[in-house]
Design an enzyme around this catalytic site. Structure first.
Site, PDB file in Angstrom:
ATOM      1  N   GLU A   1      -2.609  -2.801  -1.525  1.00  0.00           N
ATOM      2  CA  GLU A   1      -2.646  -2.525  -2.958  1.00  0.00           C
ATOM      3  C   GLU A   1      -1.959  -3.666  -3.731  1.00  0.00           C
ATOM      4  OE1 GLU A   1      -1.236   1.205  -5.853  1.00  0.00           O
ATOM      5  OE2 GLU A   1      -0.479   1.018  -3.806  1.00  0.00           O
TER       6      GLU A   1
ATOM      7  N   LYS B   1      -7.673   3.118  -9.273  1.00  0.00           N
ATOM      8  CA  LYS B   1      -6.835   4.183  -8.716  1.00  0.00           C
ATOM      9  C   LYS B   1      -6.978   5.434  -9.567  1.00  0.00           C
ATOM     10  CE  LYS B   1      -2.145   4.650  -6.807  1.00  0.00           C
ATOM     11  NZ  LYS B   1      -0.894   3.885  -6.562  1.00  0.00           N
TER      12      LYS B   1
ATOM     13  N   CYS C   1      -3.760   4.156  -2.288  1.00  0.00           N
ATOM     14  CA  CYS C   1      -2.418   4.665  -2.024  1.00  0.00           C
ATOM     15  C   CYS C   1      -2.214   6.134  -2.389  1.00  0.00           C
ATOM     16  CB  CYS C   1      -1.387   3.786  -2.720  1.00  0.00           C
ATOM     17  SG  CYS C   1       0.289   3.987  -2.029  1.00  0.00           S
TER      18      CYS C   1
END
Length: 638
Positions: A46, A115, A170
């Site tokens: 990330e 994300k 994540c």
């Protein structure tokens, strides 16, 4: 990508916070290295193009433009690399800043995934800088290219239809409803996660369990790349914990606090087979998804993947002991219920001194204990005939004595000889009639004894024998409850060994160990010089090979050529390729021709993921043709 295997990689480069050009060079170097290792997909952490720990530097225009410039140079460098790359970076779209994963191949941006869940608790302050990404993809311009932007993006390989890739970032995985669930239901078989999970005590265990369980829940490959060295350690340390998992199995894992690349050869065929089998896995939620096609070369891959030669048997001692206790409990509980339901206070077990009948007697004894019944009501019957040896006979008698059951002996020599006379069978002709006449006589004795005492005949045949049809129809093939019906031969040995290890009697232990050391045989042919002359594995082949074939055929629907390839890896140094192929041909021939025996087997408890009950796991016509399977085997070149 032969047989549906694809090599994927997860990489943790050593970076410098806010130095996009330096970070680009590290990514490019690893991209080239992975391509040289024939990986067809590599995932980086990330925000690795800038560093995850930039803080308020993410609000600096210079950093953001520098990152896009570095991406352009990375794309140029990848133009001649046949590998799909995924790299994390910050990106401005329509005036908002997003934490994204850029998916690219050979200089072309396939799509950008933002994300979904932006953490803003404990040590995380991402909401200070980043927005939640939209689901429905839109077209944007990035690095001089028009591409898709949104979470509902899938990347489908046009020349390997089973490879469909989706991604998350994540925290998305830690959320109650991860985007990967929707991706899988929309058809994704491979999920990537670009991550920057910091390390705290015990977190690595949870992280691995989370990735592994998600791959199992979604029946997918899962590639997780974590940020590591080079990130700021002002308040946090990042471990660079990379993971590659496949349907609940961790194929590869990096050591923490090290940089580098880990590889895993994912079996797409296995994933697709499992999804086809599970009708509750409903792949129908493809609304709003955009599929982006790409191609990659399909050259053969030299597999770098562990293949367990004994898939039914856990490798570690602790797991094996736990599995054995669990299976014995399942067998005993199944028999307990059947005895209680039929109000049977007696059981009849044919005892030969071999492994299967030993296991059946051990299970019966345990079931009687659970019911509070006297083991003396277990009638253990030894029926010596032409092929019985002193070793097996003595072991059978001693076993029964040590377990406290009632030993009965019925010598069937005269009965079988009379039967041969009645039907005109030459007793010197040791053919199938000679063998089966003995087996059916034994079953008749057991059934009639059960009638006398109002008892139940306990079957002894195992799963491997059912697969091969290595049973006499209406002989040892028949019983009133088959406790071993779903236990493969390779596991039978460990169950008996486990019982030997936990029993308190030294004599019983010695008997069980000698039974384990006795060659597997039906003892239907006269012995030579007092020793067993008829060894099953000399006739049908090694059971460890047949169990391997059975597992991969039944559990994952693998075609013969793929099983042969896996078997050569699993048994390298144990069996040469020509021997494996020989017994594979025998396995498929027997499996198809002997289905009629499996179509009418007695009830018995399922203990594992593979079973052949016609009422449960396996419904197959008895006259199905084996032509397709045999033809594929004939094409194999050694």
């Amino acid at each position: 990508m032969k047989d549906g295997f694809i090599r994927v990689a997860a990489a943790t480069p050593e970076i410098q916070v806010a130095d996009c050009e330096y970070n680009r060079k590290q990514v490019e170097r690893m991209l080239k290295e992975a391509c040289g290792q024939k990986a067809r997909m590599i995932v980086f952490p990330e925000l690795c193009m800038t560093g995850y720990t930039c803080g308020d530097l993410f609000l600096q225009e210079l950093l953001l433009t520098s990152c896009v410039d570095a991406l352009e140079r990375l794309l140029e460098a990848s133009e001649n690399m046949d590998i799909l790359g995924v790299v994390g970076m910050p990106l401005t779209v329509n005036g908002k800043l997003y934490n994204v994963a850029v998916v690219f191949k050979e200089g072309v941006i396939l799509g950008v995934i933002p994300k979904t869940f932006i953490p803003n608790y404990s040590e995380f302050y991402e909401a200070r800088h980043f927005e939640r990404g939209p689901e429905k993809p839109i077209l944007i311009s990035l690095a001089g290219q028009e591409t898709w932007f949104g979470t509902h993006l899938l990347f489908a390989c046009t020349n390997l239809p089973g490879l469909v890739i989706g991604g998350e970032i994540c925290e998305d995985l830690w959320a109650p409803n991860p985007p990967s669930i929707s991706h899988a239901l929309a058809g994704a078989t491979m999920i990537f996660n670009v991550s920057a999970s910091d390390e705290t005590t015990g977190k690595d265990v949870y992280r691995k369990e989370l990735v592994n369980s998600q791959s199992a829940r979604l029946i997918c490959g899962y590639v997780y790349a974590g940020a590591g060295e080079g990130e700021s350690t002002t308040d946090l340390v990042f471990p660079g914990h990379d993971l590659i998992c496949e349907n609940g199995v961790c194929l590869s894992e990096s050591r923490r606090f090290e940089t580098g690349i880990v590889y895993g050869d994912v079996d797409l065929g296995r994933l697709l087979s499992e999804r086809r089998r599970m009708n509750t896995f409903n792949q129908n939620e493809d609304r709003d998804y955009v599929r982006v096609g790409f191609e990659m070369s399909s050259e053969p891959l030299e597999l770098n993947r562990y293949v367990d030669p004994r898939p039914f048997v856990p490798a570690s001692d602790e797991d094996r002991r736990k599995r054995c206790e669990e299976i014995l409990s399942i067998q005993a509980m199944g028999l307990k219920k059947r005895l209680a339901h039929t109000h049977c206070k007696n059981a009849v077990v044919g005892i030969s001194g071999g492994l299967d009948s030993t296991l059946a007697l051990l299970v019966t004894a345990r079931a009687f204990d659970l019911l509070g019944l006297d083991r003396k009501e277990i009638k253990a019957v030894t029926m010596p005939c032409f092929g019985t040896t002193d070793r097996t006979y003595n072991n059978a008698c001693q076993l029964v004595h040590e377990l406290g059951a009632q030993l009965l002996e019925v010598n069937i020599r005269e009965a079988v000889a009379l039967h041969f006379k009645d039907i005109g069978q030459d007793p010197e002709k040791h053919d199938v009639t000679y063998e089966n006449g003995q087996a059916r006589e034994r079953t008749q004795v057991l059934m009639d004894l059960a009638n006398q005492c109002g008892g139940m005949v306990i079957g002894t045949g195992d799963l491997s024998e059912l697969a091969l049809g290595w049973a006499t129809y209406n002989g040892d093939h028949m019983s009133m409850y088959g406790v071993n019906a779903s236990v493969p031969k390779t596991l039978v040995r460990h169950l008996v060994r486990y019982y030997a290890d936990i029993c308190e009697s030294k004599t019983l232990r010695e008997v069980l160990l000698d039974i384990l050391d006795t060659p597997v045989s039906p003892e239907l042919i006269p012995p030579k010089e007092g020793e067993i002359s008829q060894k099953t594995e000399d006739l049908v082949g090694p059971y460890e090979l047949h169990d391997f074939f059975l597992y991969h055929m039944m559990r994952f629907g693998c075609p013969p050529a793929k099983i042969y390839r896996l078997a050569n890896i699993a048994f390298e140094g144990e069996y040469p390729p020509e021997i494996i192929l020989k017994w594979m041909k025998n396995f498929y021939h027997r499996f198809f021709t002997q289905q009629f025996k499996r179509s009418c087997i007695p009830d018995g408890p399922k203990v594992g993921s593979v079973a052949l009950s016609p009422r449960g796991d396996w419904r197959m016509p008895s006259d199905a043709s084996a032509h397709l399977w045999k033809a594929e085997l004939e094409k194999i070149q050694i």
